[in-house]
Write an enzyme that holds these catalytic residues in place. Structure first.
Site, mmCIF file in Angstrom:
data_model
loop_
_atom_site.group_PDB
_atom_site.id
_atom_site.type_symbol
_atom_site.label_atom_id
_atom_site.label_comp_id
_atom_site.label_asym_id
_atom_site.label_seq_id
_atom_site.Cartn_x
_atom_site.Cartn_y
_atom_site.Cartn_z
ATOM 1 C CE LYS A 1 7.570 -6.266 25.321
ATOM 2 N NZ LYS A 1 8.547 -7.568 25.809
ATOM 3 C CG ASN A 2 9.677 -4.282 27.632
ATOM 4 O OD1 ASN A 2 9.277 -4.773 27.271
ATOM 5 N ND2 ASN A 2 10.685 -3.895 26.919
ATOM 6 C CB CYS B 1 14.964 -15.784 24.492
ATOM 7 S SG CYS B 1 15.291 -14.481 24.874
ATOM 8 C CB VAL C 1 22.137 -4.803 24.883
ATOM 9 C CG1 VAL C 1 21.077 -4.853 26.375
ATOM 10 C CG2 VAL C 1 22.283 -3.051 24.884
ATOM 11 N NE ARG D 1 16.987 -11.476 27.962
ATOM 12 C CZ ARG D 1 16.083 -10.981 27.767
ATOM 13 N NH1 ARG D 1 15.253 -11.592 26.444
ATOM 14 N NH2 ARG D 1 15.042 -10.089 28.038
ATOM 15 N NE ARG E 1 14.878 -12.090 30.017
ATOM 16 C CZ ARG E 1 15.756 -12.740 31.745
ATOM 17 N NH1 ARG E 1 16.018 -14.189 31.422
ATOM 18 N NH2 ARG E 1 16.608 -12.185 32.537
ATOM 19 N NE ARG F 1 7.015 -12.643 24.372
ATOM 20 C CZ ARG F 1 8.121 -12.464 25.177
ATOM 21 N NH1 ARG F 1 9.213 -12.481 23.708
ATOM 22 N NH2 ARG F 1 8.686 -11.539 26.086
ATOM 23 C CG ASP G 1 14.078 -4.093 23.017
ATOM 24 O OD1 ASP G 1 13.659 -3.279 24.524
ATOM 25 O OD2 ASP G 1 15.063 -4.808 23.508
ATOM 26 C CB ILE H 1 18.620 -14.110 36.953
ATOM 27 C CG1 ILE H 1 18.455 -14.962 37.493
ATOM 28 C CG2 ILE H 1 17.334 -13.968 35.912
ATOM 29 C CD1 ILE H 1 17.395 -16.085 37.917
ATOM 30 C CG ASP H 2 24.701 -12.532 36.829
ATOM 31 O OD1 ASP H 2 24.136 -12.226 36.390
ATOM 32 O OD2 ASP H 2 25.901 -12.126 37.235
ATOM 33 C CG LEU H 3 23.805 -8.153 37.199
ATOM 34 C CD1 LEU H 3 23.872 -7.176 36.244
ATOM 35 C CD2 LEU H 3 25.030 -8.076 38.099
#
Ligand code: EPZ
Length: 427
Positions: free
Chosen positions: A22-23, A116, A327, A121, A92, A397, A305, A123-125
Site C-alpha cells: 500500500k505504502n 488521526c 515515531v 501527523r 491523509r 484500509r 507499523d 506536514i511542515d517538512l
C-alpha cells in the site's frame, strides 16, 4: 459497520502469497501524474486507501481502472490541481499529490490532512521542502495553496527522515531546474520503489535507500508499466500471527530483506524462521520468550507499523518486555483493548511495559486505527474463545480482506456486515 468474529486458539498453517505494498502504491499512483498518457501498475492490492486515491485521481480528471491487481491511470485528460477537502480528510496520503501537481501545473491546492488516531501527523517538512525548491505557500484557514512556476533544484535538509516529505520532495524535484539533494532522507523500501518507478519514467534519481537522495532535473517524463514491491507490513503481520498462534506458515512473493529487524526480534523470542529468495517460513512450537526492549524508529530499525502487532506476541511471552514508540506520539490505543482480553500492559508516555501472560481471552474490542486493528485480529486468533473486532473499516484500509487471508491459513474468522448492507444487495 462490519465486524470480524473470530474463534481463537487454532495454530495457523499453510502458505500465503503477500500482496503489493500500500505504502509504495499510493505515492507511485500520485507520481503517475507527472507523465502525460497511460501508466500501468501491477501487483496493486484492492484496499480502501487505493480506491480512495483512484477516486481522487478521477476527480482531478484522470481515467482510472483497477482490475485483478492491475491499475491503469490515464492522465491525458487531467484538468484540475485542486484536491477536494472532503477527500483530503478521508485519506491523509492525498498529501502525496502536492509534489506531482506542483511540478506539473506550477500550482496545487490541498487541505490540512488532519491528524488521526496515531498522532498529529504534521506536514511542515513537506511544505518547507517545496518552499526550498522555490514554491510559495499560502495558508487560508485549512486550505494550503502552493505556487511555483519554475522549481529550482537545491540542497534540502530534513529535520526528521519523514517518509512522506521525502517522497513529495522527490516528486516535485524530478522536473526542477538543476540538482536537488535531500539530506537525512527516509530510507524505507517504499522510497526505493518510488525512485525505481520515477526513473522508469525517465527521471534521474540516485540514493534512495540511503539518507542522501540526489535528483537531477529532466525536461519531461513518459508513462511506463511497473510492478509494485510486496507489502512488508502485511508480511510482518502474518509472521507475527503465525508465531502468536504457535503455527507454521509459509509466505511467498515477499521480500525478507525488507524485514530484517522483525526477523531479528522474532528469533530472539525463539521463533524459527527460514528464508529462501522470496519465500519465508515461520514456525513457533513453544511459548515465546520476552524481549527486554524494542524501540521503533525509521527504517531499517524496527517499524512503527508493526509495533502494535508485535506487542500481541510479547503479551503472550514468558517474561517482561518494554516497547518504546518514537515515531508517532499516539500509537498505543490498542493497549486498552488488549488488556480487556487479559493482557497485562501499562503505558507511560511513549513506553509500554508488557508482562507476559499464559493466554488471552476472547472479548468484544474496537479497532481504532489500521495497525491497532490488525493487532486485535492477531490477539483474537491467539485467544481462547470468541473475539469480536468492531470498526473493521480501519483494517480494510491496509489489508485486502483480512478474514480471507487468515481463513486460508486455517483460522476461524468471519466478517459480519450490518443487515441494512445485506438488504442493499437484495435490491
Ligand atoms: C508513512 O506515513 C506511512 N504511510 C505510515 O504508515 C508509516 O507509519 C510512516 O510513514 C512511518 O514509517 C504511508 O506511506 C502512506 P512520516 P508518513 O512523515 O509519511 C512527523 C500505515 O499504517 N512529521 O515519516 O505520514 C509525523 O508527525 C501508515 O500504513 C512531521 O513532524 O510518516 C510523525 O510523527 C501509518 N512533519 C513522523 O514525522 C512532517 O512534515 C513520521 O511521519 C511530516 C512528518
Amino acid at each position: 459497520m462490519d465486524k470480524l468474529v473470530i474463534e481463537g486458539g487454532k495454530p495457523l498453517s499453510g502458505s500465503i502469497r503477500i500482496h503489493g505494498a500500500k505504502n509504495a502504491a499510493l505515492p507511485i499512483m500520485a507520481a503517475s501524474l507527472l507523465a502525460d498518457g497511460e501508466v500501468t501498475l501491477h501487483n496493486v492490492p484492492h484496499l480502501l486507501d487505493i480506491e480512495v486515491m483512484l477516486y481522487i485521481l478521477e476527480r482531478l480528471g484522470c481515467t482510472c481502472r483497477h482490475e485483478q491487481g492491475t491499475v491503469t491511470i490515464d492522465t491525458s485528460s487531467i484538468r484540475s490541481y485542486d484536491v477536494p477537502e472532503d477527500l483530503m480528510k478521508q485519506m491523509r496520503s492525498s498529501i502525496f499529490l502536492m509534489g506531482p501537481l506542483l511540478a506539473k501545473f506550477g500550482q496545487v491546492s490541498v487541505y490540512q490532512p488532519g491528524g488521526c488516531a496515531i498522532g498529529e501527523r504534521k506536514i511542515d517538512l513537506h511544505l518547507r521542502g517545496l518552499e526550498a525548491l522555490g514554491a510559495s505557500i499560502e495558508e487560508l484557514d485549512q486550505q494550503i495553496i502552493c505556487r511555483g512556476r519554475k522549481l529550482v533544484g537545491t540542497d534540502i535538509h530534513l529535520d526528521f527522515p519523514s517518509v512522506g516529505a521525502t517522497e513529495n520532495i522527490m516528486m516535485a524535484a524530478v522536473t526542477a531546474e538543476g540538482t536537488t539533494t535531500i539530506f537525512n532522507a527516509a530510507r524505507e523500501p517504499e522510497i526505493q520503489d518510488l525512485q525505481h518507478f520515477l526513473n522508469a519514467m525517465g527521471a534521474r534519481i540516485i540514493g534512495a535507500g540511503t539518507d542522501t537522495i540526489t535528483i537531477n532535473g529532466v525536461e519531461k517524463l513518459k508513462p511506463c508499466s511497473y510492478e509494485i514491491i510486496p507489502d512488508r507490513i502485511v508480511a510482518g503481520t502474518v509472521m507475527i500471527a503465525a508465531a502468536a498462534t504457535r503455527g507454521n506458515v509459509t509466505l511467498t512473493h515477499c521480500n525478507p530483506a525488507h524485514l530484517t529487524s522483525l526477523i531479528h526480534v522474532l528469533k530472539r523470542t525463539g521463533v524459527q524462521i527460514t528464508v529462501c529468495n522470496d519465500i519465508m517460513t515461520v514456525s513457533c512450537m513453544s511459548r515465546p520468550k520476552s524481549v527486554d526492549r524494542i524501540v521503533t524508529s525509521p527504517y531499517p530499525s524496527f517499524p512503527t507499523d508493526l509495533q502494535s502487532q508485535i506487542m500481541v506476541l510479547l503479551s503472550l511471552a514468558d517474561g517482561f518486555s518494554v516497547m518504546k514508540e518514537t515515531v508517532f506520539e499516539g500509537r498505543f490505543k490498542h493497549v486498552d483493548e488488549l488488556n480487556v482480553m487479559g493482557a497485562d500492559i501499562s503505558v507511560d508516555l511513549n513506553a509500554a511495559f508488557i508482562r507476559g501472560v499464559p493466554r488471552l481471552y476472547g472479548a468484544t474490542v474496537e479497532a481504532t486505527d489500521l495497525r491497532a486493528g490488525a493487532a486485535l485480529v492477531i490477539a483474537g486468533l491467539a485467544a481462547q474463545g470468541k473475539t469480536v473486532v468492531e470498526q473493521v473499516h480501519h483494517i480494510d484500509r491496509g489489508y485486502d480482506r483480512i478474514e480471507k487471508l487468515f481463513q486460508s491459513l486455517g483460522a476461524s474468522v468471519e466478517r459480519q456486515s450490518p443487515v441494512s448492507k445485506q438488504l442493499d444487495f437484495a435490491n
